[in-house]
Design an enzyme around this catalytic site. Structure first.
Site, PDB file in Angstrom:
ATOM      1  N   GLU A  71       1.081   6.676  12.645  1.00 59.34           N
ATOM      2  CA  GLU A  71      -0.102   6.045  13.186  1.00 59.34           C
ATOM      3  C   GLU A  71      -0.198   4.466  13.236  1.00 59.34           C
ATOM      4  O   GLU A  71      -1.040   4.168  14.045  1.00 59.34           O
ATOM      5  CB  GLU A  71      -1.299   6.713  12.446  1.00 59.34           C
ATOM      6  CG  GLU A  71      -1.691   6.237  11.082  1.00 59.34           C
ATOM      7  CD  GLU A  71      -2.812   7.008  10.310  1.00 59.34           C
ATOM      8  OE1 GLU A  71      -3.935   6.203   9.872  1.00 59.34           O
ATOM      9  OE2 GLU A  71      -2.559   8.202  10.088  1.00 59.34           O
ATOM     10  N   ASP A  72       0.716   3.690  12.427  1.00 61.05           N
ATOM     11  CA  ASP A  72       0.526   2.520  12.368  1.00 61.05           C
ATOM     12  C   ASP A  72       1.671   1.683  12.705  1.00 61.05           C
ATOM     13  O   ASP A  72       1.597   0.472  12.876  1.00 61.05           O
ATOM     14  CB  ASP A  72       0.214   1.943  10.909  1.00 61.05           C
ATOM     15  CG  ASP A  72      -1.281   2.331  10.379  1.00 61.05           C
ATOM     16  OD1 ASP A  72      -2.201   2.615  11.136  1.00 61.05           O
ATOM     17  OD2 ASP A  72      -1.493   2.321   9.213  1.00 61.05           O
ATOM     18  N   HIS A 132       0.817  -1.036   0.089  1.00 60.28           N
ATOM     19  CA  HIS A 132      -0.032  -0.004   0.005  1.00 60.28           C
ATOM     20  C   HIS A 132       0.786   1.341  -0.038  1.00 60.28           C
ATOM     21  O   HIS A 132       0.671   2.229  -0.843  1.00 60.28           O
ATOM     22  CB  HIS A 132      -0.943   0.065   1.191  1.00 60.28           C
ATOM     23  CG  HIS A 132      -1.540   1.403   1.352  1.00 60.28           C
ATOM     24  ND1 HIS A 132      -2.688   1.722   0.540  1.00 60.28           N
ATOM     25  CD2 HIS A 132      -1.600   2.228   2.498  1.00 60.28           C
ATOM     26  CE1 HIS A 132      -2.922   3.080   1.125  1.00 60.28           C
ATOM     27  NE2 HIS A 132      -2.279   3.241   2.193  1.00 60.28           N
ATOM     28  N   HIS A 191       3.436   7.649   4.992  1.00 62.56           N
ATOM     29  CA  HIS A 191       2.610   8.394   5.323  1.00 62.56           C
ATOM     30  C   HIS A 191       1.901   7.751   6.428  1.00 62.56           C
ATOM     31  O   HIS A 191       0.913   8.433   7.183  1.00 62.56           O
ATOM     32  CB  HIS A 191       1.624   8.544   4.180  1.00 62.56           C
ATOM     33  CG  HIS A 191       0.752   7.371   3.662  1.00 62.56           C
ATOM     34  ND1 HIS A 191       1.299   6.311   2.688  1.00 62.56           N
ATOM     35  CD2 HIS A 191      -0.563   7.065   3.919  1.00 62.56           C
ATOM     36  CE1 HIS A 191       0.333   5.532   2.628  1.00 62.56           C
ATOM     37  NE2 HIS A 191      -0.599   5.761   3.376  1.00 62.56           N
ATOM     38  N   ASP A 248      -3.116   8.459  -1.438  1.00 56.83           N
ATOM     39  CA  ASP A 248      -3.564   7.417  -0.226  1.00 56.83           C
ATOM     40  C   ASP A 248      -5.264   6.974  -0.445  1.00 56.83           C
ATOM     41  O   ASP A 248      -5.179   5.825  -0.808  1.00 56.83           O
ATOM     42  CB  ASP A 248      -3.426   8.035   0.974  1.00 56.83           C
ATOM     43  CG  ASP A 248      -3.917   6.914   2.160  1.00 56.83           C
ATOM     44  OD1 ASP A 248      -3.773   5.636   1.947  1.00 56.83           O
ATOM     45  OD2 ASP A 248      -4.445   7.488   3.061  1.00 56.83           O
TER      46      ASP A 248
END
Length: 181
Positions: A56-57, A30, A52, A110
């Protein structure tokens, strides 16, 4: 020392190792697809595409990225598109439009990848419909903040199925897409 594009790709691959997306594909695919859509805009945006979702991940922080030599402007873009806890998605997308052209382009790439019909087809119908509406609403916010030329460059690479939607929007309201080209 400033990290090279190859080093940032390796960093992203290591950070997302073992993660899979909503359809079970390794997550690195991704971020690499998002980065590929940003290639026409230079290495900084490609790096931002690769990174990106890293804050957050994963356990990575903006400060750690800087310590690894990721350019400050790239880290700023990553921070600009990172989800903030408790902030609704549409509000996040609207906030990104105020962060400048480059942040908008990262989020458009995205969104384009997340909207690919071949990916969506693998989801249960209810989830597919919910996500399609979510991403369409995001495009309603994002696309007017970018030029149609830039949007076309991204979606041609990441999700050509969105070209019809872009043409429809241009025909309906050409002035709503920034600087039409």
């Amino acid at each position: 020392m400033t990290a090279s594009l190859a080093a940032v790709d390796t960093l992203a691959a290591e950070a997302h190792a073992g993660q899979v997306d909503k359809i079970g594909v390794p997550y690195i695919e991704h971020v690499r697809a998002v980065a590929a859509g940003l290639a026409p805009f230079g290495d900084d945006l490609v790096m931002a595409g690769l990174l990106h979702d890293i804050i957050e991940d994963t356990d990575w922080t903006a400060e750690q990225l800087r310590q690894e030599g990721v350019p400050g402007q790239v880290v700023a873009l990553v921070e600009a598109v990172t989800n903030q806890r408790g902030v609704p998605y549409e509000e996040k997308v609207a906030r990104i439009t105020g962060q400048g052209r480059d942040a908008v382009l990262v989020k458009i790439a995205d969104n384009a990848h997340n909207s690919r019909p071949d990916r969506a087809a693998q989801l249960p119908e209810e989830k597919r419909m919910r996500l399609a509406a979510k991403y369409r609403t995001a495009r309603d916010i994002l696309w007017p903040a970018a030029s149609s030329r830039d949007i076309k460059a991204i979606v041609t690479i990441v999700n050509p199925a969105l070209l019809d939607e872009l043409r429809e929007r241009q025909a309906a309201a050409p002035l709503d897409l920034g600087n039409p080209a």
